[in-house]
Design an enzyme around this catalytic site. Sequence first.
Site, PDB file in Angstrom:
ATOM      1  N   CYS A  90       0.834  -1.203   0.000  1.00 19.85           N
ATOM      2  CA  CYS A  90       0.000   0.000   0.000  1.00 19.85           C
ATOM      3  C   CYS A  90       0.871   1.257   0.000  1.00 19.85           C
ATOM      4  CB  CYS A  90      -0.909  -0.011   1.227  1.00 19.85           C
ATOM      5  SG  CYS A  90      -2.202   1.228   1.175  1.00 19.85           S
ATOM      6  N   ARG A 125     -13.272   0.895  -4.678  1.00 23.61           N
ATOM      7  CA  ARG A 125     -12.723   0.836  -3.322  1.00 23.61           C
ATOM      8  C   ARG A 125     -11.948   2.104  -2.993  1.00 23.61           C
ATOM      9  NH1 ARG A 125      -8.508  -0.792   0.103  1.00 23.61           N
ATOM     10  NH2 ARG A 125      -9.200  -2.237   1.729  1.00 23.61           N
TER      11      ARG A 125
END
EC number: 1.1.1.205
Length: 514
Positions: A331, A429
Site C-alpha cells: 500500500c 474501493r
Amino acid sequence: MADYLISGGTGYVPEDGLTAQQLFANADGLTYNDFLILPGFIDFIADEVDLTSALTRKITLKTPLISSPMDTVTEADMAIAMALMGGIGFIHHNCTPEFQANEVRKVKKFEQGFITDPVVLSPSHTVGDVLEAKIQHGFSGIPITATGTMGSKLVGIVTSRDIDFLAEKDHTTLLSEVMTPRIELVVAPAGVTLKEANEILQRSKKGKLPIVNDQDELVAIIARTDLKKNRDYPLASKDSHKQLLCGAAVGTREDDKYRLDLLTQAGADVIVLDSSQGNSVYQIAMVHYIKQKYPHLQVIGGNVVTAAQAKNLIDAGVDGLRVGMGCGSICITQEVMACGRPQGTAVYKVAEYARRFGVPVIADGGIQTVGHVVKALALGASTVMMGSLLAATTEAPGEYFFSDGVRLKKYRGMGSLDAMEKSSSSQKRYFSEGDKVKIAQGVSGSIQDKGSIQKFVPYLIAGIQHGCQDIGAQSLSVLRSMMYSGELKFEKRTMSAQIEGGVHGLHSYEKRLY
C-alpha cells in the site's frame, strides 16, 4: 556491604514500563516495531491459552486470524483452509458477482453436517451421469431415489466402488444395474441428531448415511468425509448448520446491491464493506440498506483509523470495524494521499472507542511477524487480518512462476493499477471509478513460495499462545483486560533497540521459523 545495595525485605517493586494509555498519550504515531510488551508471570502452559475472540457482535472464532479480501490472497481454497483452522476468509470482489458467489458456495458446501440438497439421481440415469457429477462436484457417492429428487423414495446409492472398474463402453449402463440397492443400505430415521447420525455412520463404516422419513423418503444425507474433518480440525469455524463460516467483500455503490443478493443466497455469513476510507456517505447508506434488507447479516465496516470515523459507522449499525489505512506492505496510500495513520496507534485508538459499544475491531495491515499479531491483539484488536503473510501460499490464488531460480507467486495491492485494470471493484474501493487519470494507491509485486497454510497457521497459533504465556495472559480476553486496566506494561524502542532485538553480529545465518 556495598553502598549501592539496599538491605531489607523484597516487597517494594518500582513502577516499570508504560500503560497503553501512557504509551499513546503524546500523539506520536506508533507502529508495531516501535514498542515491546514487558513480560509478566507464567503459571500455565502455552497450550492452555484460549484464543477465542469475537469477529463481530454475533460471530466468534476460535482463532483470531483472518485472510484479507484481496484477489491474490482469498478465494475458496484459502477461505476453506482458514475456516478449518479456526479463522475465516473473506472472498475478494475484484471479479464478477457470479464468480464471487460461487466461491462462497464452494466454502459452504465443503462441510455440511446434514446435507439437505445433495446431488440425487434416479435409476434411469446412467453411469456417465455419475461421472459428470463427480467432475462437477468432486464426489461420486450419490443417493438414488425413485424420481431422482429429494423427498422421493430411496431405492439405492451409487459410490465409486460401484463404478470404478467399468469400461468406457459401460458409461451408458443404467444406475439400476450397478447401484447398491436399498435393502443393503444403512440409514437413519428423520429426527436423529447430528451426533447420533455420526455415531451410526462411524459404526457402519459406510461413506454416506441417508436420512429417511417414515415413508422411506430421502430427507437428508451425511458424509463420512465430514466426520473425518471434524476429527482432524477441532477448531473449525462453523455456523449453526455445521457448515464452514465464510465472509465476502462488497463495495458501497448501487450495483453492489445485486452482488450482495447473490452472496446472501450463496450463504455468506458476514459481509465486509471494502473501502480504503470507510467514513463516507456511501458506506453509511450501504450499512443502512443491508440492515434493513438482511437484518441478521453481520456487517463489518471500514477501513477506519480514528474514533471519529468509527463513530459514524457504529452509529450506522456495523457489527465490526476494520482498522488500517496505508500500512500494508503493498500500500502507498500514505505516500500518495498524505492520509492514514501508523497501525499501532490506529488499532489502539479505534479499539478503545469501539469497545464501549461492544463492536470488535480487526487489525488490518502491517502484520509482518507473529510478534506483530500479538501486539495488535494486546492493543485491543479482537482479530488480525493478513494479506502478505498469507500470499504465495499454496491456497492463495494464482500460479507459481520462477525468477532467478526462486519459486514465486504474484501479490498486489487492490489499489494498484494492475488490480484496477482487472475490475472496476478495485477502482470503487478507492473512489476512482469515474477518474480519467487513475491514482495508484498500491503496488504489484511477487513473494517467495511459503508452502501450505496448513503448516503456517499452526505456527502462528502456537506463536500467539507463547506470546500470551510470556505476558501472563491465559486468554485473549484476559490480555485485553490487562491492557485496559493498566496491568499490561509497554516500553518504547529506540532504533538501536530495534536493531538489538533482531538478528545481529553474525557473518551468516539461516532463519527457520517452523
